[in-house]
Design a protein around this motif. Structure first.
Motif, PDB file in Angstrom:
ATOM      1  N   GLU A  68      -4.804   6.869   1.038  1.00  0.00           N
ATOM      2  CA  GLU A  68      -4.072   5.619   0.848  1.00  0.00           C
ATOM      3  C   GLU A  68      -4.632   4.842  -0.343  1.00  0.00           C
ATOM      4  O   GLU A  68      -5.822   4.896  -0.638  1.00  0.00           O
ATOM      5  N   VAL A  69      -3.746   4.120  -1.006  1.00  0.00           N
ATOM      6  CA  VAL A  69      -4.115   3.220  -2.104  1.00  0.00           C
ATOM      7  C   VAL A  69      -3.504   1.864  -1.789  1.00  0.00           C
ATOM      8  O   VAL A  69      -2.296   1.758  -1.535  1.00  0.00           O
ATOM      9  N   SER A 122      -4.722  14.727  -1.757  1.00  0.00           N
ATOM     10  CA  SER A 122      -3.301  14.554  -1.451  1.00  0.00           C
ATOM     11  C   SER A 122      -2.709  15.952  -1.354  1.00  0.00           C
ATOM     12  O   SER A 122      -2.552  16.647  -2.366  1.00  0.00           O
ATOM     13  N   TRP A 176       0.846  -1.194   0.000  1.00  0.00           N
ATOM     14  CA  TRP A 176       0.000   0.000   0.000  1.00  0.00           C
ATOM     15  C   TRP A 176       0.876   1.237   0.000  1.00  0.00           C
ATOM     16  O   TRP A 176       2.027   1.199   0.437  1.00  0.00           O
ATOM     17  N   THR A 177       0.323   2.308  -0.526  1.00  0.00           N
ATOM     18  CA  THR A 177       1.061   3.564  -0.607  1.00  0.00           C
ATOM     19  C   THR A 177       0.064   4.721  -0.570  1.00  0.00           C
ATOM     20  O   THR A 177      -1.062   4.553  -0.086  1.00  0.00           O
ATOM     21  N   HIS A 178       0.460   5.904  -1.065  1.00  0.00           N
ATOM     22  CA  HIS A 178      -0.394   7.087  -0.996  1.00  0.00           C
ATOM     23  C   HIS A 178      -0.564   7.731  -2.370  1.00  0.00           C
ATOM     24  O   HIS A 178       0.261   7.529  -3.272  1.00  0.00           O
ATOM     25  N   LEU A 179      -1.611   8.511  -2.492  1.00  0.00           N
ATOM     26  CA  LEU A 179      -1.797   9.335  -3.683  1.00  0.00           C
ATOM     27  C   LEU A 179      -0.753  10.440  -3.708  1.00  0.00           C
ATOM     28  O   LEU A 179      -0.514  11.112  -2.703  1.00  0.00           O
ATOM     29  N   TYR A 183       4.432   4.281 -11.351  1.00  0.00           N
ATOM     30  CA  TYR A 183       3.881   5.401 -10.581  1.00  0.00           C
ATOM     31  C   TYR A 183       2.432   5.749 -10.942  1.00  0.00           C
ATOM     32  O   TYR A 183       1.676   6.196 -10.079  1.00  0.00           O
ATOM     33  N   THR A 238      -1.885   8.886  -9.562  1.00  0.00           N
ATOM     34  CA  THR A 238      -0.436   8.831  -9.464  1.00  0.00           C
ATOM     35  C   THR A 238      -0.057   8.571  -8.014  1.00  0.00           C
ATOM     36  O   THR A 238      -0.640   9.160  -7.096  1.00  0.00           O
ATOM     37  N   LEU A 239       0.906   7.695  -7.809  1.00  0.00           N
ATOM     38  CA  LEU A 239       1.282   7.243  -6.480  1.00  0.00           C
ATOM     39  C   LEU A 239       2.591   7.882  -6.021  1.00  0.00           C
ATOM     40  O   LEU A 239       3.391   8.360  -6.838  1.00  0.00           O
ATOM     41  N   THR A 240       2.820   7.862  -4.714  1.00  0.00           N
ATOM     42  CA  THR A 240       4.052   8.426  -4.170  1.00  0.00           C
ATOM     43  C   THR A 240       5.223   7.451  -4.255  1.00  0.00           C
ATOM     44  O   THR A 240       6.377   7.857  -4.117  1.00  0.00           O
TER      45      THR A 240
END
Length: 291
Positions: free
Chosen positions: A120-121, A105, A36-39, A91, A51-53
């Motif tokens: 979160e994604v 975000s 998992w990650t963030h926008l 990304y 798009t992800l961090t």
């Protein structure tokens, strides 16, 4: 895994269960470096890409969930989606369906500090799947409440007009999912070990039954060779990961989504020296079906 509310139950373990009394359980899927990650940027209703961090190794066709970033009444704004395409750098994801809600975000400055507020994604798909069967005779459509969820009631965490913990239209079932129970005859004797990694568990947990959780370490004592890493639990009827009178277990990088009751559960308060780190819970729901 198959079974229904009238199936014959084994003592301690029940049915529709993988039960470990003595021995080792190893279930391992393909490792996922980022579960998992963030926008990286705010997305709006109608957008079809995010798009992800962090770069990810997720694949086309994988199921993901994007967490709500609204107020405390926005629990119905968590969004499940599928990956239609992903850039080679990992990304940017093109979604199968357009988003229905805004997910923010942003960065905030406070003196010499910068704070991040990012949705979160999380990845729900794994290449090893444990899935409880859904009994067709118990399936029914539960319409949305006439009035939307309202968290602003005085002296109450929530106020709903029809069914507690329900957000929009849902499919109702008998809430009898699959479980994994690690429970030795005697604790602290090294009789059991369990290592579960990068596995997807869905339609899991059993409502109205004590101790019937998707992953349950039950009165095991020292489990310093055991871990639960990188898994995804979604659509659970009774919690997600439970440690009961258990010590020295590592629980990390797991994702839990759409779970009824406490998601990461230390049952008695006597659990010591466990490490729970880098886990994510999205959409933990109030439930009146837990005992």
């Amino acid at each position: 895994m198959h079974g229904n509310v009238r199936c014959a139950e084994m003592p301690v373990y029940g049915c529709k269960v993988i039960g470990i009394r003595e021995g080792m359980l190893d279930i391992h899927g393909q490792p996922v470096p980022v579960t998992w990650t963030h926008l990286a940027h705010t997305v709006l209703a109608g957008d079809s890409s995010i798009t992800l961090t962090q770069p990810v190794t997720w694949k086309v066709g994988d199921e993901i969930v994007i967490a709500t970033t609204g107020d405390r009444s926005s629990m119905g704004q968590n969004e499940e989606n599928y990956i239609a395409a992903i850039t080679s750098d990992g990304y940017t994801i093109t979604l199968q369906n357009q988003l229905k809600y805004r997910h923010i975000s942003t960065l905030h400055s406070c003196g010499d500090k910068t704070m991040e507020t990012r949705g979160e994604v999380a990845l729900l798909t794994r290449n090893v799947l444990i899935r409880g069967s859904v009994n067709a005779q118990s399936v029914s459509t539960l319409p949305a409440c006439e009035e939307e969820y309202n968290s602003g009631a005085a002296f109450s965490d929530s106020l709903q007009t029809c069914f507690s913990g329900k957000f929009g239209e849902e499919i109702g079932t008998d809430e009898f999912g699959a479980t994994i129970i690690i429970s030795p005859e005697y604790k602290d004797q090294g009789l059991v070990e369990a290592r579960i990694s990068y596995t997807e568990l869905t339609n899991v947990g059993q409502a109205f039954r004590v101790g019937r959780y998707p992953v349950h370490f039950h009165i095991t004592g020292n489990m310093n060779t055991s871990y639960v890493r990188g898994n995804a639990v979604h659509k659970s009827y009774n919690r997600a990961f439970t440690l009961h009178d258990t010590s020295h277990v590592l629980v990390e990088h797991n994702v839990a989504y759409n779970v009824m009751g406490l998601t990461f559960f230390l049952e008695d308060g006597v659990e010591m020296h466990n490490t729970l780190q880098y886990n994510l819970a999205i959409f933990t729901r109030m439930s009146n079906s837990l005992l």
